[in-house]
Write an enzyme that holds these catalytic residues in place. Structure first.
Site, PDB file in Angstrom:
ATOM      1  N   CYS A  48       3.536   0.202   1.561  1.00 54.86           N
ATOM      2  CA  CYS A  48       3.467   0.960   0.301  1.00 54.86           C
ATOM      3  C   CYS A  48       3.783   0.146  -0.954  1.00 54.86           C
ATOM      4  CB  CYS A  48       4.402   2.164   0.374  1.00 54.86           C
ATOM      5  SG  CYS A  48       3.816   3.401   1.539  1.00 54.86           S
ATOM      6  N   ASN A  85       8.054   4.557  -6.420  1.00 56.81           N
ATOM      7  CA  ASN A  85       7.933   3.324  -5.636  1.00 56.81           C
ATOM      8  C   ASN A  85       8.097   2.079  -6.500  1.00 56.81           C
ATOM      9  OD1 ASN A  85       7.744   4.499  -3.188  1.00 56.81           O
ATOM     10  ND2 ASN A  85       5.622   3.958  -2.776  1.00 56.81           N
TER      11      ASN A  85
HETATM   12  N1  LIG Z   1       3.629   4.885   5.548  1.00 57.75           N
HETATM   13  C1  LIG Z   1       4.478   5.342   4.659  1.00 57.75           C
HETATM   14  O1  LIG Z   1       5.688   5.118   4.741  1.00 57.75           O
HETATM   15  C2  LIG Z   1       3.981   6.209   3.529  1.00 57.75           C
HETATM   16  C3  LIG Z   1       4.914   6.957   2.784  1.00 57.75           C
HETATM   17  C4  LIG Z   1       4.442   7.755   1.747  1.00 57.75           C
HETATM   18  C5  LIG Z   1       3.102   7.769   1.426  1.00 57.75           C
HETATM   19  N2  LIG Z   1       2.218   7.010   2.148  1.00 57.75           N
HETATM   20  C6  LIG Z   1       0.797   7.080   1.798  1.00 57.75           C
HETATM   21  O2  LIG Z   1       0.145   7.941   2.730  1.00 57.75           O
HETATM   22  C7  LIG Z   1      -1.193   7.475   2.984  1.00 57.75           C
HETATM   23  C8  LIG Z   1      -1.367   7.245   4.480  1.00 57.75           C
HETATM   24  O3  LIG Z   1      -0.451   6.240   4.872  1.00 57.75           O
HETATM   25  P1  LIG Z   1      -0.082   5.963   6.403  1.00 57.75           P
HETATM   26  O4  LIG Z   1       0.977   4.917   6.402  1.00 57.75           O
HETATM   27  O5  LIG Z   1       0.139   7.242   7.108  1.00 57.75           O
HETATM   28  O6  LIG Z   1      -1.466   5.314   6.893  1.00 57.75           O
HETATM   29  P2  LIG Z   1      -1.859   4.878   8.369  1.00 57.75           P
HETATM   30  O7  LIG Z   1      -2.712   3.698   8.211  1.00 57.75           O
HETATM   31  O8  LIG Z   1      -0.639   4.825   9.239  1.00 57.75           O
HETATM   32  O9  LIG Z   1      -2.732   6.105   8.907  1.00 57.75           O
HETATM   33  C9  LIG Z   1      -3.934   6.524   8.351  1.00 57.75           C
HETATM   34  C10 LIG Z   1      -4.783   7.172   9.423  1.00 57.75           C
HETATM   35  O10 LIG Z   1      -5.946   7.715   8.807  1.00 57.75           O
HETATM   36  C11 LIG Z   1      -7.028   7.516   9.687  1.00 57.75           C
HETATM   37  N3  LIG Z   1      -8.287   7.639   8.944  1.00 57.75           N
HETATM   38  C12 LIG Z   1      -8.863   6.742   8.092  1.00 57.75           C
HETATM   39  N4  LIG Z   1     -10.002   7.242   7.590  1.00 57.75           N
HETATM   40  C13 LIG Z   1     -10.169   8.467   8.139  1.00 57.75           C
HETATM   41  C14 LIG Z   1     -11.173   9.480   8.029  1.00 57.75           C
HETATM   42  N5  LIG Z   1     -12.224   9.288   7.229  1.00 57.75           N
HETATM   43  N6  LIG Z   1     -11.029  10.601   8.750  1.00 57.75           N
HETATM   44  C15 LIG Z   1      -9.958  10.783   9.568  1.00 57.75           C
HETATM   45  N7  LIG Z   1      -8.982   9.878   9.693  1.00 57.75           N
HETATM   46  C16 LIG Z   1      -9.079   8.722   9.001  1.00 57.75           C
HETATM   47  C17 LIG Z   1      -6.781   6.159  10.288  1.00 57.75           C
HETATM   48  O11 LIG Z   1      -7.488   5.980  11.502  1.00 57.75           O
HETATM   49  C18 LIG Z   1      -5.272   6.199  10.491  1.00 57.75           C
HETATM   50  O12 LIG Z   1      -4.938   6.698  11.775  1.00 57.75           O
HETATM   51  C19 LIG Z   1      -1.372   6.226   2.133  1.00 57.75           C
HETATM   52  O13 LIG Z   1      -1.941   6.585   0.908  1.00 57.75           O
HETATM   53  C20 LIG Z   1       0.071   5.755   1.906  1.00 57.75           C
HETATM   54  O14 LIG Z   1       0.216   5.025   0.718  1.00 57.75           O
HETATM   55  C21 LIG Z   1       2.635   6.243   3.203  1.00 57.75           C
END
Ligand SMILES: NC(=O)c1ccc[n+]([C@@H]2O[C@H](COP(=O)([O-])OP(=O)(O)OC[C@H]3O[C@@H](n4cnc5c(N)ncnc54)[C@H](O)[C@@H]3O)[C@@H](O)[C@H]2O)c1
Length: 449
Positions: free
Chosen positions: A265, A213
């Protein structure tokens, strides 16, 4: 067919894609989220985000009895145990936002670990799919305090807008662990995808995600700096990037200048790696410059708009009316998190400009409480009425084929600031616009004759 019992904690872009895709590969999946409303909607097959093919996979998974949604991580383990047997693999896909001072905030990861540690069956593999700082797998092992449970790092590289396609056709799969057999069990879940797989230790896997990234962010800051140089030297960034992109060592991707990089990200991950560098006494100057170049870019875009609208670098934007085309952080998504368009909009508001906006991907929930004051139109021709300039901030391809002559007639002054170099300047000029891109010569209807 081999099928594993999998729990996925967090049903955002990454978790929902992971759960639905693993179910489509034949695995038995239970997905958990804290958000009760989201879980209820997902049970009805309403995914709530804009991702091609994801809704269909969720529906198919539910219909096949391979995919379910529950509230809470421990509940997912219980539901799966009752339906299929104890979870063999648990994916953590929860947010890791930017915390105080730029460090990654791991509180959601830690909360889930605390919630599940006592109820994991012996032999379970816990997988960090969230993006987490180097050392988090070791820290997770400590928090779990379970000799009979392994921790694996399996960073995710999907891109929003093409999440399913990326998940099912990955460039590579990275799996890191201190116990090779646990890493191999996780890699086996994706075996049908036939992707190159990097099996490594956990710190290296964690580093790979940040390294990727930060490299992409660096490439974008580099091209934005080059675009600024081109403007001063009367060179054309489009030709320059075409010329360097053919070099296979460089590649064509991530070589288009823009209003700055953002999204959920890159900003947090660049800052997190900088903090990791600090923690080991390494001054990562290149990364710091990458971030600083980006922060400066937002103001540079505002200065460009100011010059285009007032004719002077110091001109006032007070009460000037601007139509912003695109607010999401990139095309193809409905995600507004850390959108450069919103960063630019906030600076424009500070300068006194009045903003209307049109974005084809805007989420139903709207802009959210922290967004700058923008009046949102659901039609570009309404947004453009009587404005001093149209500013393209997100690279939605459909902007290219808008009725530009009609837009020129609607605006007060036909000025187009195209921060994505998206619209063909000839098309804009023929329509009657002055076209101001990034790193390219300004084109005006008058100069075109
Ligand atoms: N969005 C992207 O393009 C992407 C790509 C690669 C990696 N990531 C990484 O993946 C991770 C998640 O990103 P995302 O974009 O999917 O996040 P997001 O915010 O879209 O989703 C996260 C979900 O987790 C839930 N959550 C939070 N705490 C929780 C708990 N204790 N128990 C159950 N559910 C819980 C939230 O309600 C939410 O629905 C991050 O670390 C991000 O950096 C994201």
């Amino acid at each position: 067919m081999f099928a594993r019992r999998v729990a996925v904690i967090g049903t955002g872009y990454v978790g929902l894609t992971t759960g639905a895709c693993l179910a489509s590969l034949g695995h038995r999946v239970s997905c958990a989220d804290l958000d009760r409303g989201k879980v209820e909607r997902l049970r009805r097959g309403e995914i709530g985000i804009r991702e091609d093919g994801l809704g269909e996979l969720v529906e198919a998974g539910i219909a096949a009895g391979r995919l379910s949604f529950v509230v809470g991580a421990a509940a997912a383990l219980a539901e799966l145990a009752e339906r299929e047997g104890p979870a063999e693999v648990v994916f953590l896909c929860v947010p890791t936002p930017m915390g105080v001072g730029g460090v990654a905030d791991l509180s959601a990861v830690e909360a889930v670990v605390e919630e599940i540690r006592a109820v994991l069956a012996p032999g379970t593999v816990v997988v960090n799919k969230s993006t987490v700082p180097v050392g988090t797998a070791a820290r997770t092992e400590e928090l779990l305090d379970r000799e009979d449970v392994a921790v694996v790092s399996n960073p995710e590289f999907l891109r929003e807008g093409s999440a399913v396609k990326d998940f099912l056709n990955p460039d590579r799969i990275v799996v890191g662990a201190s116990k090779p057999d646990a890493a191999e069990r996780v890699a086996a879940l994706f075996a049908r995808l036939g992707a190159p797989t990097v099996l490594t230790d956990a710190p290296s896997a964690e580093m790979i995600k940040y390294a990727a990234n930060c490299f992409l962010a660096m490439k974008l800051s580099y091209v934005n700096a080059l675009a600024e140089m081109c403007e001063r030297l009367d060179a054309d960034i489009a030709d320059v990037t075409e010329g360097i992109g053919f070099d296979r060592r460089i590649g064509q991707a991530f070589l288009t200048p823009g209003p700055g990089w953002g999204g959920s990200c890159l900003p947090k991950d660049t800052n997190a790696l900088l903090q990791v560098a600090d923690s080991v006494d390494f001054e990562f100057r290149l990364l710091r410059a990458t971030i600083d170049t980006n922060t400066r870019q937002f103001q540079r875009i505002v200065d460009k708009i100011r010059t285009a609208v007032t004719g002077a670098r110091q001109g006032s934007l007070a009460k000037r009316r601007l139509a912003l085309f695109g607010l999401t952080f990139k095309a193809g998504t409905d995600d507004l998190r850390d959108s450069p368009a919103l960063a630019v909009a906030a600076l424009l508001r500070q300068a006194g400009a009045e903003l209307t906006a049109y974005d084809p991907g805007l989420p139903a929930a709207g802009l959210g409480p922290d967004a700058p004051v923008i009046s949102v139109a659901d039609d570009p021709y309404v947004a453009a009425k009587d404005v001093d300039a149209i500013v393209i901030l997100t690279e939605w391809p459909e902007f290219r084929t808008l009725d530009w002559p009609r837009l020129a007639a609607l605006t007060g002054t036909p000025t187009l600031v195209d921060t994505r170099n998206l619209v063909d300047p000839d098309v804009a000029v023929r329509a009657g616009f002055s076209w101001i891109g990034l790193g390219r010569r300004v084109r005006s209807a008058r100069s075109a004759g």
